[in-house]
Design a protein around this motif. Structure first.
Motif, short mmCIF file in Angstrom:
data_model
loop_
_atom_site.label_atom_id
_atom_site.label_comp_id
_atom_site.label_asym_id
_atom_site.label_seq_id
_atom_site.Cartn_x
_atom_site.Cartn_y
_atom_site.Cartn_z
N PHE A 269 0.99 -1.21 -0.13
CA PHE A 269 0.10 -0.05 0.06
C PHE A 269 0.94 1.34 -0.01
N ARG A 270 0.48 2.33 -0.77
CA ARG A 270 1.11 3.54 -0.96
C ARG A 270 0.37 4.70 -0.63
N ASN A 271 1.00 5.40 0.40
CA ASN A 271 0.02 6.80 0.66
C ASN A 271 1.13 7.69 0.33
N TRP A 272 0.69 8.96 0.22
CA TRP A 272 1.53 10.24 -0.55
C TRP A 272 1.04 11.70 0.14
N ASP A 273 1.96 12.32 0.25
CA ASP A 273 1.48 13.76 0.83
C ASP A 273 2.50 14.74 0.38
N TYR A 274 2.20 16.13 0.64
CA TYR A 274 3.03 16.96 0.50
C TYR A 274 4.07 16.98 1.65
N PRO A 275 5.64 17.26 1.22
CA PRO A 275 6.56 16.97 2.43
C PRO A 275 6.39 17.93 3.52
N ILE A 276 5.24 19.06 3.34
CA ILE A 276 5.27 19.92 4.59
C ILE A 276 4.23 19.21 5.54
N ARG A 277 3.52 18.21 5.23
CA ARG A 277 2.45 17.95 5.98
C ARG A 277 2.72 17.29 7.27
N ARG A 278 1.96 17.86 8.64
CA ARG A 278 2.38 17.28 9.88
C ARG A 278 1.18 16.88 10.81
N GLN A 279 -0.02 17.30 10.00
CA GLN A 279 -1.23 16.74 11.02
C GLN A 279 -1.60 15.29 10.76
N ILE A 280 -0.72 14.76 9.83
CA ILE A 280 -0.95 13.29 9.66
C ILE A 280 -0.34 12.56 10.68
N PHE A 281 -0.42 11.22 10.84
CA PHE A 281 0.05 10.45 11.65
C PHE A 281 1.27 10.04 11.30
N SER A 282 2.47 10.78 10.93
CA SER A 282 3.60 10.58 10.28
C SER A 282 4.83 10.64 11.03
N GLY A 283 5.57 9.53 10.99
CA GLY A 283 6.94 9.42 11.28
C GLY A 283 7.90 8.81 10.34
N PHE A 284 9.00 7.96 10.95
CA PHE A 284 10.07 7.65 9.82
C PHE A 284 10.83 6.81 10.51
N ARG A 285 11.89 5.97 9.63
CA ARG A 285 12.94 5.24 10.32
C ARG A 285 14.06 5.86 9.17
N CYS A 286 15.39 5.34 9.63
CA CYS A 286 16.45 5.98 8.83
C CYS A 286 16.85 4.56 8.20
N ALA A 287 18.00 4.90 7.23
CA ALA A 287 18.61 4.03 6.51
C ALA A 287 19.98 4.51 6.22
N ARG A 288 20.99 3.56 5.65
CA ARG A 288 22.32 4.15 5.21
C ARG A 288 22.82 2.95 4.22
N ASP A 289 23.85 3.51 3.37
CA ASP A 289 24.36 2.39 2.49
C ASP A 289 25.15 1.63 3.23
N ALA A 290 25.29 0.40 2.75
CA ALA A 290 26.18 -0.91 3.14
C ALA A 290 27.65 -0.72 2.58
N GLY A 291 28.64 -0.60 3.57
CA GLY A 291 29.98 -0.56 3.11
C GLY A 291 30.42 -1.91 2.64
N PRO A 292 31.89 -2.00 1.71
CA PRO A 292 32.01 -3.24 1.27
C PRO A 292 32.28 -4.04 2.18
N GLY A 293 32.77 -3.78 3.54
CA GLY A 293 33.35 -4.71 4.45
C GLY A 293 32.30 -5.05 5.45
N GLU A 294 31.15 -4.46 4.89
CA GLU A 294 29.73 -4.98 5.98
C GLU A 294 28.85 -5.95 5.24
N ILE A 295 29.13 -6.39 3.86
CA ILE A 295 28.34 -7.23 3.23
C ILE A 295 29.09 -8.59 3.28
N ASP A 296 28.40 -9.78 3.90
CA ASP A 296 28.78 -11.11 3.78
C ASP A 296 29.27 -11.46 2.48
#
Length: 446
Positions: A419-446
């Protein structure tokens, strides 16, 4: 890569499918009535220019149901053809709706009741085949989701209203224990989207192979406690963490914290459905814009996940190579899986739903808070608008950012791993949060 999609709904007999659709409609209506079981002044007041009066939402729910189920599917005469223009969301901006000749509270309740009686009669008789709109009771599922989406909008309106609490619910479960801070998601292809989910909406279709590079993603959404560190370090006052449009938005609007937060002598407090309380450190942060999420991620030395990254973390099963309907499998959500359906009027502490984790060990991807991704909203390769362009296609483009996963105010009928939701990047009245990510470095991949 195994790509076969599993869906229990497709295994139902016609009789059981009708019962399933009727139950979904009935559950949605019960929620709508709870949200509108308030005094007439509360129903007819516009509590924010961002939102419609509650009574407009209620009658709009009935109007859409009449258009699709009574007239189109059922082939019946209009119940109230004179209401079509009043409740057309594309003709009237939310800020302008209070000036419309809307139905009053009792008339609105009577209207939606009459429409629903006719819809259920039609569901009992109409063949669930022969037209794409009827196959697998799609039209009834579409209207169920439409009502539940407006129920979540009405819940957000309740959050914006002033005054004593009028909604009540028990607290969600506590955390089951500490978790690793991040999870490695392997690189490679996976099946994104769906071609088999009977009630999936057009922007979720079709299923297609997508490749992502290996990356790390937060095990849980970012908590209030972690976000407070960003606040207390001066993150809202330092433009180095913000994009140019994000910094302009923060300055122009005097944004100093998540919406509904206030700094007191003894720390941060918030207003939640009329309750003034200390901000709970272990819950996911909620009511933040895309720009705030993006700034926090940069401050933390991370980034927001892309939409394909989010979906792979949520659906990919490395043992089978298959994409699941939900992080925990193909079964519909149960209470032990996720915080959904307004059962609780707040996000649960991170780590509260171990049974809902994905095969890779990512938690609370469904429910609690909608999660901002870094992706613009667009159609998938092979996208086709159905049954009308205005549901998705007219919103495609860089103006809207994609959110995934649902919130505590999202019903199980209106959320899936695709399921996909969408909104303007300024919206804050919605029940919005987030989680972060990062690229995996060469030594971090088995």
């Amino acid at each position: 890569m195994t790509t076969a999609e599993q869906n229990p709904l497709r295994e139902l007999s016609p009789q059981d499918l009708r019962a399933h659709a009727a139950e979904a409609l009935t559950r949605a209506r019960a929620r709508s009535l709870v949200l509108t079981d308030v005094d007439d002044e509360t129903l007819t007041t516009q509590h924010s220019k961002l939102m419609s009066p509650l009574v407009w939402d209620l009658a709009h729910i009935g109007s859409q149901e009449e258009l699709w189920l009574v007239r189109d599917v059922g082939g019946r005469e209009p119940v109230r053809g004179d209401l079509d223009e009043i409740y057309d969301a594309f003709l009237h901006a939310r800020a302008d709706r209070p000036s419309l000749p809307m139905l009053g509270p009792e008339d609105a309740r009577g209207y939606v009741r009459e429409v629903r009686e006719k819809s259920l009669e039609i569901l009992e008789k109409v063949p669930l085949s022969g037209r794409r709109l009827l196959a697998d009771a799609f039209a009834f599922g579409m209207i169920t989701q439409h009502e539940q989406q407006h129920d979540e909008t009405m819940l957000a309106t309740h959050q914006l209203r002033q005054g004593d609490p009028v909604l009540h619910a028990p607290n969600p479960p506590k955390s089951a224990g500490p978790l690793p801070s991040e999870v490695l998601v392997p690189g490679g292809p996976f099946q994104m989207g769906t071609s088999a989910e009977p009630w999936a909406l057009d922007n979720e279709r079709p299923a297609h192979e997508t490749v992502v590079e290996a990356f790390f993603i937060d095990t849980t959404p970012v908590t209030n406690g972690a976000y407070t560190e960003f606040l207390d370090s001066g993150g809202y006052d330092d433009p180095q963490w913000w994009s140019e449009p994000g910094w302009a938005y923060r300055q122009d609007n005097g944004i100093v914290a998540p919406r509904f937060w206030k700094r007191e002598i003894d720390g941060w407090w918030r207003t939640r459905f009329g309750v003034y309380e200390r901000v709970p450190a272990a819950e996911p942060v909620v009511h933040v814009s895309f720009y705030e999420a993006e700034a926090y991620a940069k401050w933390a030395g991370r980034r927001l996940p892309t939409e394909p990254e989010w979906e792979k973390a949520a659906r990919f099963d490395p043992a089978s190579g298959r994409s699941r309907r939900f992080p925990w499998g193909d079964d519909e959500p149960r209470e032990e899986h996720a915080n959904l359906g307004q059962r609780h009027l707040r996000p649960a502490e991170v780590g509260a739903y171990p049974a809902g984790a994905s095969p890779l060990g990512v938690h609370q991807l469904i429910g609690d808070v909608w999660e901002w991704t870094s992706s613009d909203f667009h159609g998938y390769p092979g996208f086709a608008a159905f049954p009308y362009r205005e549901y998705s296609e007219v919103f495609f483009g860089p103006e809207y950012k994609v959110l995934r996963g649902g919130s505590f105010g999202t019903d199980a009928a209106a959320i899936r791993g695709t399921f996909r939701n969408w909104d303007y990047p300024i919206r804050r009245q919605i029940f919005s949060g987030f989680r972060c990510a990062r690229d995996a470095g060469p030594g971090e991949i088995d």
